[in-house]
Design a protein around this motif. Structure first.
Motif, short mmCIF file in Angstrom:
data_model
loop_
_atom_site.label_atom_id
_atom_site.label_comp_id
_atom_site.label_asym_id
_atom_site.label_seq_id
_atom_site.Cartn_x
_atom_site.Cartn_y
_atom_site.Cartn_z
N ALA A 1 2.91 1.45 -4.29
CA ALA A 1 2.14 1.98 -3.15
C ALA A 1 1.73 0.89 -2.17
O ALA A 1 1.10 1.20 -1.15
N GLY A 2 2.08 -0.36 -2.46
CA GLY A 2 1.76 -1.45 -1.55
C GLY A 2 0.37 -2.02 -1.72
O GLY A 2 -0.14 -2.70 -0.82
N THR B 1 2.77 5.22 0.27
CA THR B 1 2.31 3.85 0.41
C THR B 1 1.02 3.80 1.21
O THR B 1 0.64 4.77 1.89
#
Length: 596
Positions: free
Chosen positions: A60-61, A123
């Motif tokens: 998901a960053g 993200t």
């Protein structure tokens, strides 16, 4: 098991001397500091329990690791103990785009908080710095302990209250495009050593008020101590903590402190609080979980509070309260209250409390944690109710683990010696033996208890993929991907932020409600939804903070099970307006605006 006081149990450990230590060491030697290497068969979990979790923070960053406070050097020996909090997570749709965002706190001077904007594609992007709510842990102002969101000026955008050991901060949300610091104009005090806060409209005037619970006394600067007598005076009946504040919203962005006038004068060590209408009067009552003492239930009499007595059953036993969450666990239209405490096998069993309302009485509770299987959760912190597998019953997600350091050496024996001393021993940090790299209830397995709907909870954490053993503090539930399932976001002390994505089995339906007040406060905090379906009913209310240092997705999520027949939803707004919704369809999010 009989109810046993903390001091009595720890004194028993003192008298037992080092005989207790080898067993503790063996337990720690068998534990691992990283996520357990147990392979989770998601398909098996889906078939058996109706869901599983996938930890997806990196995908998901999000690559965030919490930094703990570093306080006055006089506290160096017990820094792991006094600097053991600050990891927090709250969910907010700050830009009103219909997708939940994530705010996490950091707790070291100079460290940055983060606001992760939901990119709608799985993200997130950190936008805290560009929006003005990252650099909030500056020298001389203290550090973040948590955050709660509420639209205090009813302009449609959620504003941020930052809970701190130090100077509390209020940031106005400027239409989702930035934040303006309004601390001084709001009339907030210069210093509060707080761990908990909740937005609520305690007098139902349509404007959000704010309750803040102090932990250390407000005259203590943890970075420049006047003296080291800043610890609790007792492990069971401490009343030398921070004061409790009730800020009444008087409009035009200003607040008036009215706690004494409203009937709240306690100086117990508050760690968690939550508000909900427990009496059915339409006014929010307030529950406070206190460390080193009893919990407090403040009943709201049309804008004035009084502390409920022992006749309610709540708060009669001093423990180490670290969580406050409400849930209609029996689908009977009434809230139970979950309070987390400390349990360490062979040393101390306080047991967590699940206060369930007695039949025929909305204000008498019985502790059913042991009967239902949710009593023993280790050194427990944040917990949240939510239907994780969409079967129509509320489940319970619990974080735990205090201090994970050495895997072979424990601090419990020295901890017991302090607890068994008199108030002059306990209250002075110089009398506490140094940790020297030892653990205290560390590396603990988390708990995910699913509700079978028949009065029992089963721990399925490892089976469904929750295998980490970090020192968990806060957990927030949210439908991050707008898929009709409750994902869990976990904040760990000195550890990474984890996102457990809920993978649900097909065939189970759900419904969600996103409410907006008009005569009531715009955030709809305090509004209550009673859903009737397939001969069942369940009540949920919108909260302005709950659990431990956390806030869930503002939208209400109901699991419905298979082939549900929805009869109606009844909304009771905090203004007193009652609204009935008919002809509802499963697997939809309903945006509901309060009738003018």
């Amino acid at each position: 098991m009989k109810r046993i006081s903390l001091a009595r149990v720890l004194l028993t450990v003192v008298f037992a001397g080092m005989l207790a230590t080898p067993a503790i060491m063996r337990r720690y030697a068998s534990q691992s500091g990283e996520p357990a290497s147990v392979h989770t068969d998601c398909q098996s979990a889906l078939a058996r329990y109706g869901f599983c979790y996938e930890e997806v923070s990196k995908q998901a960053g999000i690559d965030f690791v919490h930094e703990a406070p570093v306080l006055d050097p006089q506290l160096n020996g017990i820094m792991p103990e006094v600097a053991s909090m600050g990891a927090s997570v709250s969910i907010v749709d700050f830009d009103r785009d219909g997708w939940p965002d994530i705010y996490v706190t950091n707790s070291q001077i100079g460290s940055m908080n983060h606001l992760y904007r939901n990119n709608h594609d799985g993200t997130f992007t950190d936008v805290a710095a560009q929006l003005g709510i990252a650099d909030v842990n500056r020298p001389g102002t203290g550090v973040s302990m948590g955050a709660v969101w509420g639209d205090y000026d009813n302009d449609g955008y959620e504003d941020l209250f930052l809970i701190k050991w130090g100077k509390p901060e209020l940031f106005h949300n400027d239409g989702g495009k930035g934040f303006t610091r309004v601390t001084e104009t709001a009339g907030l005090p210069s210093w509060i050593n707080a761990n908990t806060a909740v937005w609520l409209d305690y007098d139902n005037d349509g404007k959000l008020d704010l309750f803040v619970g102090g932990y250390y006394p407000e005259n203590v600067n943890l970075w420049q101590l006047a003296n080291t007598r800043m610890m609790p005076e007792s492990f069971e009946y401490a009343k030398n903590g921070g004061r409790k504040y009730l800020f009444h919203n008087v409009g035009n962005g200003r607040f008036e402190e009215v706690s004494a006038k409203a009937g709240i004068t306690s100086r117990r060590w508050a760690l968690a609080c939550a508000a909900a209408d427990l009496q059915g009067t339409g006014y929010p009552d307030l529950f406070v979980a206190n460390d080193y003492g009893v919990s407090e239930l403040y009943l709201n009499d049309h804008g004035h509070f009084h502390e409920a007595g022992a006749e309610t059953g709540v708060g009669f036993a001093p423990k180490s309260g670290m969580n406050a969450s409400f849930g209609d666990i029996f689908n009977q239209g009434r809230y139970s209250i979950y309070v987390s405490n400390i349990s360490e096998e062979g040393v101390l069993i306080q047991g967590n409390n699940l206060w369930v309302p007695e039949d025929g009485s909305a204000l008498h509770y019985r502790n059913m944690a042991r009967d239902l299987g949710v009593e023993l959760g280790g050194w427990s912190f944040g917990a949240q109710f939510g239907d994780l597998n969409n079967d129509g019953n509320l489940d319970l997600f619990l974080e735990n683990g205090f201090i994970s350091a050495s895997r072979t050496k424990s601090y419990w024996y020295d901890f017991s010696k302090v607890a068994g001393g008199n108030s002059s021993i306990i209250s002075d940090a110089l009398h506490w033996p140094p940790f020297d790299g030892r653990s205290l209830s560390g590396y603990q397995q988390k708990k995910v208890w699913i509700n079978d709907g028949a009065g029992k909870f089963e721990d399925v954490a490892q089976a469904v993929g929750v295998t980490d053993r970090y020192d968990g503090r806060a957990v927030a539930l949210a439908d991050l991907w707008n898929t009709g399932t409750l994902d869990a976001v976990v904040a760990n002390q000195r550890g990474p932020l984890l996102i457990y994505k809920d993978v649900a089995a097909p065939g189970r339906d759900w419904i969600e409600f996103d409410l907006e007040g008009t005569k009531s406060n715009r955030s709809a905090i305090g509004a209550q939804v009673m859903l009737f379906w397939s001969g069942k009913e369940q009540v949920q209310s919108i909260a302005g903070g709950n659990g431990f240092a956390s806030e869930n997705d503002r939208r209400l999520h109901f699991g419905l099970g298979e082939n549900p027949q929805i009869e109606k939803a009844v909304i009771r707004w905090s203004s007193g307006t009652v609204q009935t919704l008919d002809h509802l369809t499963p697997n939809r999010l309903y945006h509901v605006k309060e009738p003018a």
